[in-house]
Enzyme design. Structure first.
Site, PDB file in Angstrom:
ATOM      1  N   VAL A  11       0.933  -1.176   0.034  1.00 19.09           N
ATOM      2  CA  VAL A  11       0.029   0.016  -0.016  1.00 19.09           C
ATOM      3  C   VAL A  11       0.888   1.039  -0.080  1.00 19.09           C
ATOM      4  O   VAL A  11       0.546   2.282  -0.773  1.00 19.09           O
ATOM      5  CB  VAL A  11      -0.995  -0.061   1.266  1.00 19.09           C
ATOM      6  N   ASP A  30      11.459   3.911   5.201  1.00 23.14           N
ATOM      7  CA  ASP A  30      11.376   2.778   5.959  1.00 23.14           C
ATOM      8  C   ASP A  30      12.517   2.367   6.528  1.00 23.14           C
ATOM      9  O   ASP A  30      13.575   3.178   6.428  1.00 23.14           O
ATOM     10  CB  ASP A  30      11.207   1.460   4.534  1.00 23.14           C
ATOM     11  N   THR A 122      -4.752  -0.656   7.795  1.00 19.65           N
ATOM     12  CA  THR A 122      -5.956  -1.326   8.038  1.00 19.65           C
ATOM     13  C   THR A 122      -6.003  -1.399   9.612  1.00 19.65           C
ATOM     14  O   THR A 122      -5.335  -1.927  10.196  1.00 19.65           O
ATOM     15  CB  THR A 122      -6.406  -2.485   7.247  1.00 19.65           C
ATOM     16  N   PHE A 152      -8.320   0.666  -1.041  1.00 14.64           N
ATOM     17  CA  PHE A 152      -9.031  -0.231  -1.330  1.00 14.64           C
ATOM     18  C   PHE A 152      -8.241  -1.089  -2.774  1.00 14.64           C
ATOM     19  O   PHE A 152      -9.083  -1.682  -3.350  1.00 14.64           O
ATOM     20  CB  PHE A 152     -10.381   0.109  -1.663  1.00 14.64           C
ATOM     21  N   GLY A 260      -7.384 -15.966  -0.609  1.00 13.29           N
ATOM     22  CA  GLY A 260      -6.155 -15.813   0.148  1.00 13.29           C
ATOM     23  C   GLY A 260      -5.728 -14.509   0.095  1.00 13.29           C
ATOM     24  O   GLY A 260      -6.395 -13.439  -0.039  1.00 13.29           O
ATOM     25  N   CYS A 263      -5.003  -9.813   2.799  1.00  8.87           N
ATOM     26  CA  CYS A 263      -5.962  -9.112   3.284  1.00  8.87           C
ATOM     27  C   CYS A 263      -7.108  -9.781   3.883  1.00  8.87           C
ATOM     28  O   CYS A 263      -7.374  -9.532   5.137  1.00  8.87           O
ATOM     29  CB  CYS A 263      -6.469  -7.794   2.285  1.00  8.87           C
TER      30      CYS A 263
END
Ligand code: UGA
Length: 437
Positions: A11, A30, A122, A152, A260, A263
């Site tokens: 994401v 990161d 999420t 999404f 699978g 998510c």
């Protein structure tokens, strides 16, 4: 406007690259120094169609940067997205929010002026408010807002999903934050895609509700497919007949070997835990999880039965290992259950996947031979199993397949071929929710 993304997973990386494509200056941060180093060298860590080219062109245009130094990245940034993982906690399956809070606190400590913190990870309903509290504690003098903006996008079509979503959902509670979000999503609003503004909690819940609902559709249609097999109905017609009703809709009614990915399996379980914590019993989603888990084992049984109830020393060719096509992602793929179940019964696997084998080799052990194309994998096999619906399998040369297989038996767990055509080509063809020919 300068944007920072914390977390360069699916994401974070895709959204960061797409915001750069919208013309913003984006720094993807990161903690993993080697990942940042390889991104700087232009290496994309995931297989996602179109991402490579878009990343390179935006780096070249001077809009996209990679860094392991959050403090530096935050200098003159107005908005920072948190896009770190929320994996299941190992002891209780609740969404693990430790990375989210760690990122938020660090942002609070390192920011020198107003910052809008947007959670893209999420997270359960109520997290945004807790994030704000944690930030206030970490730096009481900082002026900031917290917003929620769930993503999404689907793997395999991530760029298109980001650029042309059905809607954008934003939980936001201050005018200042809303104005920044409006600017960020202007390119999307300009093409009349709705931006739905809600409270923080509603936005957080929309993400879980949407994923759980889609997972429910899949589990439901899989059970209807089982019923079709018993009653002699055809799942393709049944799904179409249902889906043409606009209240139901045609999407996510394709039967398969069980959902699978990173998510649906994780989010349905986290949804159940979130509901339990709120003293609400989510029986529908609980059944979905159970139905989907069992389905993966039933698919192994189906192959076993198709091979006459004995797979010992039989060569089984498998086309496709990833949880869906156009990705190299193996997380929670049905293949991770089906292959070991068959090998436990003595089967010898001959496998091929267009993108997933590098990852898959780390996850499987046992009697497996890896091939670099579909035809090589099926040579002398006693049965051919289709597990993932990659386009290249749909175009396969049936005459060649017939010559290569020892036994002309195909078990298609994605319904990519037409039963009558397979029958005509001389195969015994077993698919899902349709007649065996
Ligand atoms: C899913 C959601 O579709 C995205 O909207 C969401 O952003 C994402 O999770 C996430 O939360 O990050 P993704 O996991 O990439 O996206 O993949 P999907 O295309 O939704 O497929 C998930 C699984 O369901 C796959 O195993 C797929 O084969 C299966 N599936 C999907 C079916 O068995 N039948 C269908 O009709 C559709």
């Amino acid at each position: 406007m300068k944007i920072v993304f914390v977390g360069t997973g699916y994401v974070g990386l895709v959204s960061g690259v797409c915001f750069a494509e919208f013309g913003f200056t984006v720094t993807c941060v990161d903690k993993d120094k080697s990942k940042i180093e390889s991104l700087r060298q232009g290496k994309v860590p995931i297989y996602e169609p179109g991402l490579d080219a878009l990343m390179h062109s935006n780096v070249k245009a001077g809009r996209l940067f990679f860094s392991d130094n959050l403090g530096e990245a935050l200098e003159d940034a107005q908005v920072v997205f948190i896009a770190v993982g929320t994996p299941p906690r190992y002891d209780d399956d609740h969404a693990d929010l430790s990375y989210v809070f760690a990122a938020a606190e660090e942002i609070a400590r390192l920011s020198k002026r107003y910052i809008l913190v947007v959670t893209k990870s999420t997270v359960p309903g109520g997290t945004g408010r807790k994030v704000a509290e944690a930030m206030r504690k970490a730096n009481p003098d900082l002026e900031f807002d917290v917003a929620s903006n769930p993503e999404f996008l689907r793997e395999g079509s991530a760029i298109n999903d980001f650029m042309h979503p059905d809607r954008v959902v934003v939980g936001v509670e201050s005018q200042r934050a809303k104005e920044i979000i409006d600017k960020l999503y202007h390119p999307i609003k300009a093409v009349n895609i709705p931006i739905l503004y809600t409270s923080l909690e509603s936005s957080e819940l929309i993400k879980y509700a949407a994923n759980s609902f889609l997972a429910t559709k899949i589990a439901f249609i899989n059970e209807i497919a089982d019923l079709c097999e018993k009653l002699g109905a055809d799942i393709v017609d049944v799904a179409l007949g249902m889906g043409l009703d606009k209240r139901i809709g045609k999407q996510y009614l394709e039967t398969g070997p069980g959902f699978g990915g990173s998510c649906f399996p994780k989010d349905t379980i986290a949804f159940i835990r979130m509901a339990e914590q709120a003293n609400v019993r989510s029986r529908v989603v609980e059944s979905v999880v159970m139905s989907n888990d069992l389905r993966k084992y039933r698919m192994a049984e189906k192959i076993f039965d198709a091979c006459g109830g004995d797979v010992k020393n039989k060569n089984i060719a498998v086309l496709g290992l990833t949880f869906k096509p156009n990705t190299d992602d193996m997380r929670e793929s049905s293949s991770l259950i089906i292959l070991p179940e068959l090998m436990r019964e003595g089967a010898i696997m001959q496998v091929y996947d267009p993108q997933g084998m590098h990852e898959a080799k780390k996850l499987f052990s046992g009697n497996i031979t890896w091939y670099d194309n579909a035809y090589a994998a099926m040579k002398n096999a006693d049965a051919l199993v289709v597990l993932t619906e990659w386009n290249e399998f749909k175009q396969i040369d049936l005459a060649k397949v017939k010559k290569l297989l020892k036994t002309p038996l195909i078990i298609d767990l994605r319904n990519i071929y037409k039963p009558q055509e397979m029958h005509k080509a001389g195969f015994k063809y077993i698919s899902l929710g349709r007649e065996t020919v």
